[in-house]
Design a protein around this motif. Sequence first.
Motif, PDB file in Angstrom:
ATOM      1  N   VAL A   1      36.724  -5.370 -18.410  1.00 25.91           N
ATOM      2  CA  VAL A   1      35.794  -6.453 -18.073  1.00 25.91           C
ATOM      3  C   VAL A   1      36.405  -7.798 -18.457  1.00 25.91           C
ATOM      4  O   VAL A   1      36.284  -8.783 -17.727  1.00 25.91           O
ATOM      5  N   SER A   2      37.127  -7.826 -19.607  1.00 24.69           N
ATOM      6  CA  SER A   2      37.735  -9.091 -20.035  1.00 24.69           C
ATOM      7  C   SER A   2      38.794  -9.553 -19.037  1.00 24.69           C
ATOM      8  O   SER A   2      39.154 -10.728 -19.000  1.00 24.69           O
ATOM      9  N   GLN A   3      39.308  -8.631 -18.230  1.00 22.61           N
ATOM     10  CA  GLN A   3      40.303  -8.987 -17.214  1.00 22.61           C
ATOM     11  C   GLN A   3      39.664  -9.266 -15.853  1.00 22.61           C
ATOM     12  O   GLN A   3      40.360  -9.423 -14.854  1.00 22.61           O
ATOM     13  N   GLY A   4      38.350  -9.258 -15.824  1.00 19.77           N
ATOM     14  CA  GLY A   4      37.661  -9.603 -14.582  1.00 19.77           C
ATOM     15  C   GLY A   4      37.363  -8.423 -13.668  1.00 19.77           C
ATOM     16  O   GLY A   4      36.921  -8.610 -12.538  1.00 19.77           O
ATOM     17  N   TYR A   5      37.599  -7.205 -14.147  1.00 22.18           N
ATOM     18  CA  TYR A   5      37.297  -6.043 -13.311  1.00 22.18           C
ATOM     19  C   TYR A   5      35.826  -5.667 -13.437  1.00 22.18           C
ATOM     20  O   TYR A   5      35.213  -5.844 -14.503  1.00 22.18           O
ATOM     21  N   ALA A   6      35.258  -5.136 -12.382  1.00 23.10           N
ATOM     22  CA  ALA A   6      33.946  -4.505 -12.455  1.00 23.10           C
ATOM     23  C   ALA A   6      34.177  -3.054 -12.860  1.00 23.10           C
ATOM     24  O   ALA A   6      35.106  -2.418 -12.380  1.00 23.10           O
ATOM     25  N   VAL A   7      33.340  -2.526 -13.755  1.00 21.82           N
ATOM     26  CA  VAL A   7      33.601  -1.217 -14.337  1.00 21.82           C
ATOM     27  C   VAL A   7      32.406  -0.283 -14.182  1.00 21.82           C
ATOM     28  O   VAL A   7      31.268  -0.666 -14.440  1.00 21.82           O
TER      29      VAL A   7
END
Length: 229
Positions: free
Chosen positions: A25-31
């Motif tokens: 999430v900190s890298q901008g991915y949706a999880v």
Amino acid sequence: MADSHRILIVEDDAGIRKLLRVTLVSQGYAVDEAANGLEGQQMLLAHRPDVIVLDLGLPDRDGQDLIRDWREWTSVPIIVLSAREQESDKVEALESGADDYLTKPFAQGELLARIKVSLRHAHKIAGDGVPVYAQDGLTVDLAARSVTLDGEEVRLTPIEYKLLSLFVRHAGKVLTHSHLLKEVWGKHSLDQSHTLRIHTQHLREKLKDDPLKPRFIMTEPGIGYRFRG
Ligand code: CA
């Protein structure tokens, strides 16, 4: 660079799931998270992730079976994350259709790098990428079938070129010995790993690549090779 790619984590260890979620999430991915194979399957169908990070030891299904099932209908990149260190487990996962393999404990930076490679590869398959690989002084033009190193033409045998073109088309990913043998020599050559080693060695020499400090071709002991991505 933030992007909204969606990653599905299938992992029964809540602590590792949380660690992965926070990192991604900190890298901008949706999880999306699943704690077992069944949930993983449901989320895969419902959310169509861009990459799956899959644990092998799950309470309800073995991850190896899930890979085989999913590969029947989807080409979504699968990165296996497992405590199993046996080479045979890694080879089995890759042969079943996993794209990459990380052994626990893993470095988060390494996982992020592998996810990026998988996403890039998935996009290349989907689109008409320019068929030229250029990195660190090496240029491989897959359309013109030409190879140059530091500006000078490299003369390769047809086998060496086949090997190199496989490597660059899958740069950053592990290619197993048997996959390479099948692709280069055909299906009936699975006992020729010695031949593969010799041709890889010749290719390395022509690329001035040092096996101990590889610039291009990295050895994955007992498994195969990984071309620097
Ligand atoms: Ca597990």
